[in-house]
Scaffold this motif. Structure first.
Motif, PDB file in Angstrom:
ATOM      1  N   ILE A  10     -47.750 -17.401  17.896  1.00 30.33           N
ATOM      2  CA  ILE A  10     -47.976 -16.424  16.822  1.00 30.33           C
ATOM      3  C   ILE A  10     -47.538 -17.086  15.510  1.00 30.33           C
ATOM      4  O   ILE A  10     -46.480 -17.717  15.447  1.00 30.33           O
ATOM      5  CB  ILE A  10     -47.152 -15.139  17.068  1.00 30.33           C
ATOM      6  CG1 ILE A  10     -47.346 -14.614  18.499  1.00 30.33           C
ATOM      7  CG2 ILE A  10     -47.471 -14.084  16.023  1.00 30.33           C
ATOM      8  CD1 ILE A  10     -48.678 -13.991  18.780  1.00 30.33           C
ATOM      9  N   MET A  11     -48.388 -16.987  14.500  1.00 30.75           N
ATOM     10  CA  MET A  11     -48.141 -17.719  13.263  1.00 30.75           C
ATOM     11  C   MET A  11     -47.820 -16.833  12.061  1.00 30.75           C
ATOM     12  O   MET A  11     -47.725 -17.311  10.927  1.00 30.75           O
ATOM     13  CB  MET A  11     -49.352 -18.602  12.938  1.00 30.75           C
ATOM     14  CG  MET A  11     -49.605 -19.685  13.988  1.00 30.75           C
ATOM     15  SD  MET A  11     -48.233 -20.850  14.155  1.00 30.75           S
ATOM     16  CE  MET A  11     -48.382 -21.754  12.610  1.00 30.75           C
ATOM     17  N   SER A  12     -47.676 -15.515  12.269  1.00 28.01           N
ATOM     18  CA  SER A  12     -47.284 -14.650  11.153  1.00 28.01           C
ATOM     19  C   SER A  12     -46.731 -13.347  11.717  1.00 28.01           C
ATOM     20  O   SER A  12     -46.803 -13.108  12.926  1.00 28.01           O
ATOM     21  CB  SER A  12     -48.476 -14.365  10.227  1.00 28.01           C
ATOM     22  OG  SER A  12     -49.395 -13.503  10.877  1.00 28.01           O
ATOM     23  N   GLY A  13     -46.195 -12.521  10.837  1.00 29.41           N
ATOM     24  CA  GLY A  13     -45.709 -11.207  11.256  1.00 29.41           C
ATOM     25  C   GLY A  13     -44.356 -11.257  11.934  1.00 29.41           C
ATOM     26  O   GLY A  13     -43.695 -12.305  11.956  1.00 29.41           O
ATOM     27  N   PRO A  14     -43.968 -10.142  12.527  1.00 35.86           N
ATOM     28  CA  PRO A  14     -42.626 -10.043  13.115  1.00 35.86           C
ATOM     29  C   PRO A  14     -42.399 -10.996  14.282  1.00 35.86           C
ATOM     30  O   PRO A  14     -41.265 -11.308  14.606  1.00 35.86           O
ATOM     31  CB  PRO A  14     -42.520  -8.579  13.564  1.00 35.86           C
ATOM     32  CG  PRO A  14     -43.910  -8.058  13.577  1.00 35.86           C
ATOM     33  CD  PRO A  14     -44.683  -8.858  12.583  1.00 35.86           C
ATOM     34  N   ASP A  15     -43.472 -11.440  14.911  1.00 33.70           N
ATOM     35  CA  ASP A  15     -43.328 -12.362  16.041  1.00 33.70           C
ATOM     36  C   ASP A  15     -43.616 -13.804  15.642  1.00 33.70           C
ATOM     37  O   ASP A  15     -43.808 -14.669  16.511  1.00 33.70           O
ATOM     38  CB  ASP A  15     -44.244 -11.955  17.188  1.00 33.70           C
ATOM     39  CG  ASP A  15     -43.632 -10.870  18.051  1.00 33.70           C
ATOM     40  OD1 ASP A  15     -44.397 -10.069  18.618  1.00 33.70           O
ATOM     41  OD2 ASP A  15     -42.381 -10.831  18.141  1.00 33.70           O
ATOM     42  N   ASP A  16     -43.661 -14.052  14.352  1.00 27.81           N
ATOM     43  CA  ASP A  16     -43.954 -15.394  13.851  1.00 27.81           C
ATOM     44  C   ASP A  16     -43.085 -16.420  14.559  1.00 27.81           C
ATOM     45  O   ASP A  16     -41.867 -16.290  14.612  1.00 27.81           O
ATOM     46  CB  ASP A  16     -43.675 -15.431  12.336  1.00 27.81           C
ATOM     47  CG  ASP A  16     -44.050 -16.779  11.724  1.00 27.81           C
ATOM     48  OD1 ASP A  16     -44.852 -17.505  12.340  1.00 27.81           O
ATOM     49  OD2 ASP A  16     -43.527 -17.087  10.640  1.00 27.81           O
ATOM     50  N   PHE A  53     -47.457  -4.618  17.268  1.00 28.45           N
ATOM     51  CA  PHE A  53     -46.980  -4.117  15.978  1.00 28.45           C
ATOM     52  C   PHE A  53     -47.994  -4.254  14.850  1.00 28.45           C
ATOM     53  O   PHE A  53     -47.706  -3.897  13.723  1.00 28.45           O
ATOM     54  CB  PHE A  53     -45.671  -4.823  15.595  1.00 28.45           C
ATOM     55  CG  PHE A  53     -44.611  -4.673  16.635  1.00 28.45           C
ATOM     56  CD1 PHE A  53     -44.002  -5.784  17.179  1.00 28.45           C
ATOM     57  CD2 PHE A  53     -44.254  -3.411  17.099  1.00 28.45           C
ATOM     58  CE1 PHE A  53     -43.021  -5.639  18.151  1.00 28.45           C
ATOM     59  CE2 PHE A  53     -43.279  -3.266  18.061  1.00 28.45           C
ATOM     60  CZ  PHE A  53     -42.660  -4.374  18.595  1.00 28.45           C
ATOM     61  N   THR A  55     -51.116  -2.834  13.351  1.00 25.29           N
ATOM     62  CA  THR A  55     -51.980  -1.653  13.478  1.00 25.29           C
ATOM     63  C   THR A  55     -53.434  -1.980  13.204  1.00 25.29           C
ATOM     64  O   THR A  55     -54.307  -1.162  13.452  1.00 25.29           O
ATOM     65  CB  THR A  55     -51.525  -0.562  12.503  1.00 25.29           C
ATOM     66  OG1 THR A  55     -51.368  -1.164  11.217  1.00 25.29           O
ATOM     67  CG2 THR A  55     -50.213   0.049  12.936  1.00 25.29           C
ATOM     68  N   ARG A 106     -54.122  -8.681  11.061  1.00 25.63           N
ATOM     69  CA  ARG A 106     -53.442  -9.563  10.111  1.00 25.63           C
ATOM     70  C   ARG A 106     -52.501 -10.536  10.803  1.00 25.63           C
ATOM     71  O   ARG A 106     -51.627 -11.116  10.179  1.00 25.63           O
ATOM     72  CB  ARG A 106     -52.721  -8.759   9.036  1.00 25.63           C
ATOM     73  CG  ARG A 106     -51.870  -7.655   9.571  1.00 25.63           C
ATOM     74  CD  ARG A 106     -51.207  -6.892   8.437  1.00 25.63           C
ATOM     75  NE  ARG A 106     -50.671  -5.678   8.963  1.00 25.63           N
ATOM     76  CZ  ARG A 106     -50.825  -4.484   8.430  1.00 25.63           C
ATOM     77  NH1 ARG A 106     -51.473  -4.350   7.306  1.00 25.63           N
ATOM     78  NH2 ARG A 106     -50.305  -3.421   9.003  1.00 25.63           N
ATOM     79  N   TRP A 108     -51.889 -13.972  12.500  1.00 21.11           N
ATOM     80  CA  TRP A 108     -52.412 -15.326  12.691  1.00 21.11           C
ATOM     81  C   TRP A 108     -51.841 -15.911  13.962  1.00 21.11           C
ATOM     82  O   TRP A 108     -50.709 -15.636  14.337  1.00 21.11           O
ATOM     83  CB  TRP A 108     -52.032 -16.229  11.514  1.00 21.11           C
ATOM     84  CG  TRP A 108     -52.750 -15.903  10.239  1.00 21.11           C
ATOM     85  CD1 TRP A 108     -52.339 -15.048   9.270  1.00 21.11           C
ATOM     86  CD2 TRP A 108     -54.009 -16.426   9.820  1.00 21.11           C
ATOM     87  NE1 TRP A 108     -53.266 -15.003   8.259  1.00 21.11           N
ATOM     88  CE2 TRP A 108     -54.304 -15.836   8.569  1.00 21.11           C
ATOM     89  CE3 TRP A 108     -54.942 -17.323  10.385  1.00 21.11           C
ATOM     90  CZ2 TRP A 108     -55.466 -16.119   7.853  1.00 21.11           C
ATOM     91  CZ3 TRP A 108     -56.088 -17.606   9.667  1.00 21.11           C
ATOM     92  CH2 TRP A 108     -56.360 -17.005   8.412  1.00 21.11           C
TER      93      TRP A 108
END
Lengths: 120, 641
Positions: A10-16, A53, A55, A106, A108
């Motif tokens: 995962i390349m972005s967001g809360p799990d980046d 997470f 949406t 959104r 990545w």
């Protein structure tokens, strides 16, 4: 590289930065009659790669397919907000190179150019 | 070279994350925080390479986008990548705490984050940026990001700065309103801090004042207040904020106990919105909750009035500094606690030396030095006040509590002059120099002129009690909580003192700040109100049944008088109280923020109270509560710490 194994990051967001290890042997994904291995991506928990997470990610959003000859294909699974490769919204399956970024909603992500041998 | 601590950067990162409704900490939030440190290394290095930190910041925000305002987890968890980057930064820092530089290098070296992608997209040479940051040695001036302050209260730059330091962990601060205004130099605000995740904290009371005043208040709180408070009240939880390079400081009173989302209001505000009955209930509740720890200590205390009350009056002398040490042999040398301040013998024009006084306050802007007897909290230490002008306060660096060897100056004004001016400002319709004020109402006789009596009153002896007192118990310093709790704030003058000081202050405040506004204007209106107060003094409470605003408002006065009655040293001997009221009411004549009608009432209340205090009703032969012996016993006085 070992067949039937994928590492996705995962390349972005809360799990980046989170890495997801998938293996045919462990029962991840679905094997078609032509021998290709399909990975389901979406917001649902049952997906092989679940993105709970975001949406903007549909419950069943996209599919990654690894063909018996080692090619990687990405296709949209009728998502609402689309699957992107670069700036391009996918209309039909596209071939992916390891290390290339793609986006669902959104979030990545990319397929790592590695296996999980060194991670057990 | 100093760089900013990781903790401060993480605070900024949380603010950024909350603003975008992310509620997690990613590498992107950490990096945006770095670009916001306007005196920091990241900004310096980027600008050095012609990269705009602002443009990069906006590009990152555009890439990551704003989310729906939805929490999926508590707090601000770090993303796996942020965890990795922070670990790398710690490794770079070795034995030290990681700072801005290590974090920046770790972000650039990790190389796979949104930040790296955006830097690449905007054409930044990441390798060169890393090199520049790693080798940066020029001085930097780190600054904290400004925390937005919202509200209608106009703040000076300094006040805003102190507030921002006090609330540095918050995203913003809403100034709900000003609680007290005009009576002292301090600014007291009700503020609601908003956390970075958007959560509004309970309101707090913020006091901004001179740094020394703030530090003294904290000390008084520790000394007198902390151990005597009821369970639900306002407390000083955090340390005061007194920045080294500023003359201002700030204190935060946090409400402890029952709270809901409603903002507390001052009793003054409450009085304007509620029935007098409810106001009375609040004051009764206040007496009940604080009484045991404070006013009901009842230690017998016989004192010269000046010890407890001289400080409420204007300074005994105003001097113009002469900047000389030489003094003619005929010149007077004034020392603390000697009778000169109550003798009326020092005249304008005279050259005097003030010897051994202590600095109470410095006013650099007007170049005024305020001196008095000592530095301790007891009221006696503020007796014998002298104001000195032209001391070049700014250059000399006087500090509060400093004892001044000797200052030579020419007397410009005496206390009588200052009081006279205050009374003349009331546009009197009588001769202010006469010994009596002719009656303005058929139910009251002529009254003694306070200007004529006040010095004599200071030398009276009173039998009373000593308690912990608030020291400035006006309606603005009592807060009403949403569930009807009464809280006290502003313990700047809290001390051991005459028990009735607080109640005389509260009555004077009620009369001036509430009752006076309900009366017709002009001297006639003031006399009308005074007539009703006079009736209450005489025990005639039928006036309270009149269908008139003033009469109704005075029902609150009865609650105060009930509390006073409980606190009197000898039951029924009200003289002890009226002496206090006479002096404190006179103090309120000088409250510039009050209307002329309110100050007129204060003056008449002082006169009436003097008449009451002198009334033979309260003087009895077996236990005289007053006599005219001058009290010169100074053994209890400590001048410095």
């Amino acid at each position: 590289m070992t067949e039937g194994e994928l590492v996705i990051m995962i390349m972005s967001g809360p799990d980046d930065g989170r890495k997801i290890y998938l293996s045919q042997r462990h029962g991840d994904g679905f094997i078609s009659t032509d021998g290709s291995w399909s990975i389901a991506l979406g917001r649902r928990e049952e997906c092989d790669i679940s993105i709970p997470f975001d949406t903007q990610v549909s419950r069943q959003h996209a599919v990654l397919r690894l063909t018996p000859d080692g090619q990687l294909w990405l296709m949209d699974a009728g998502s609402l907000n689309g699957t992107f490769f670069g700036q391009q919204r996918l209309e039909e399956p596209v071939q992916l190179e390891r290390g290339q970024l793609f986006r669902l909603g959104r979030t990545w992500m990319r397929v790592q150019d590695e296996t999980h041998e060194n991670n057990g | 070279m100093d760089t900013i601590s990781l903790q401060d950067i993480q605070t900024l990162a949380r603010q950024e994350s909350a603003k975008l409704h992310h509620y997690f900490i990613g590498v992107e939030h950490l990096f945006i925080a770095l670009t916001q440190l306007s005196g920091g290394l990241t900004v310096a290095a980027m600008e050095h390479l012609g990269l705009s930190p602002r443009f990069v910041r906006y590009s990152i925000r555009e890439t990551i986008g704003r989310y729906e305002d939805r929490h999926y987890w508590p707090g601000f968890p770090e993303t796996p990548r942020a965890v990795e980057v922070l670990a790398l930064a710690r490794r770079y820092a070795g034995l030290h705490n990681p700072s801005e530089r290590e974090l920046l290098l770790a972000i650039l070296d990790e190389g796979d984050s949104v930040v790296s992608r955006v830097l690449h997209e905007v054409g930044a040479d990441v390798e060169l940026l890393r090199l520049t940051a790693a080798n940066w040695t020029s001085p930097l001036r780190p600054q904290l990001r400004e925390i937005p302050l919202y509200g209608d209260v106009v703040l000076t730059e300094g006040q805003a700065r102190v507030l921002q330091l006090m609330f540095r962990d918050y995203a913003q601060v809403q100034i709900v309103g000003e609680l007290t205004g005009g009576h002292s130099g301090a600014l007291v605000l009700l503020a609601r801090p908003v956390r970075v995740d958007g959560h509004k904290d309970a309101p707090v009371v913020v006091k901004l004042d001179h740094r020394y005043a703030i530090l003294y208040e904290r000390r008084r709180y520790d000394l007198y207040v902390k151990s005597t408070l009821p369970t639900t009240t306002a407390r000083l939880v955090d340390s005061p904020v007194v920045p080294d390079n500023m003359t201002l400081g700030g204190l935060k009173y946090t409400f402890v106990g029952r709270l809901d989302d409603t903002e507390p209001m001052s009793l003054r505000e409450f009085a304007l919105k509620h029935d007098p009955q409810e106001l009375g209930d609040m004051i009764r509740a206040l007496f009940e909750s604080f009484g045991a720890g404070w006013w009901l200590q009842r230690k017998p205390y016989r004192f010269g009035v000046w010890r407890e009350y001289e400080h409420v009056l204007p300074p005994a002398l105003v001097l113009e500094a002469l900047h000389t040490k030489s003094l003619s042999t005929s010149s007077r040398i004034l020392r603390p606690l000697e009778g000169w301040s109550r003798s009326n013998q020092v005249m304008p024009g005279e050259v005097v030396a003030a010897s051994g006084f202590t600095v109470q306050k410095t006013n650099t802007a007007d170049d005024v030095l305020h001196l008095a007897a000592g530095a301790q909290a007891e009221a006696i230490n503020r007796s014998g006040k002298i104001e000195i002008r032209g001391m070049r306060v700014g250059e000399q660096g006087f500090y509060r509590g400093e004892q001044i060897d000797q200052v030579v100056g020419r007397v410009i004004m005496t206390r009588d002059d200052l009081l006279l001016r205050q009374v003349q400002a009331l546009e009197p319709d009588f001769d202010v120099l006469a010994s009596e004020i002719p009656s303005g109402h058929e139910t009251i006789g002529d009254l003694p002129n306070p200007l004529n009596e006040i010095t004599r009153l200071l030398d009276w002896q009173v039998n009373g009690t000593l308690s912990t007192i608030h020291g400035d118990l006006h309606l603005g310093n009592i807060l009403v909580g949403p569930r009807g709790d009464a809280w006290l704030i502003d313990f700047a003058w809290t001390r051991e003192g005459h028990t009735l000081f607080d109640w005389a202050m509260l009555e004077a405040s009620l009369l001036v700040e509430v009752v006076a506004h309900l009366a017709p204007s002009g001297w006639e209106g003031a006399w009308g109100t005074l007539a009703r107060i006079n009736a209450i003094n005489q025990g005639d409470i039928d006036v309270l049944r009149e269908r008139h605003h003033v009469a109704r408002a005075l029902s609150t006065l009865m609650v105060i008088r009930d509390a006073v009655e409980t606190c009197l040293f000898v039951p029924g001997r009200w003289g002890e109280y009226f002496v206090a009221l006479a002096l404190i009411a006179l103090r309120l004549v000088g409250w510039k923020s009050e209307s002329i009608d309110a100050r007129r009432l204060a003056f008449l209340v002082s006169a009436l109270s003097i008449a009451e205090a002198q009334s033979p009703t309260y003087l009895s032969s077996d236990a005289p509560w007053t006599d005219t012996t001058t009290d010169l016993d100074q053994t209890e006085i400590r001048l410095d710490d």
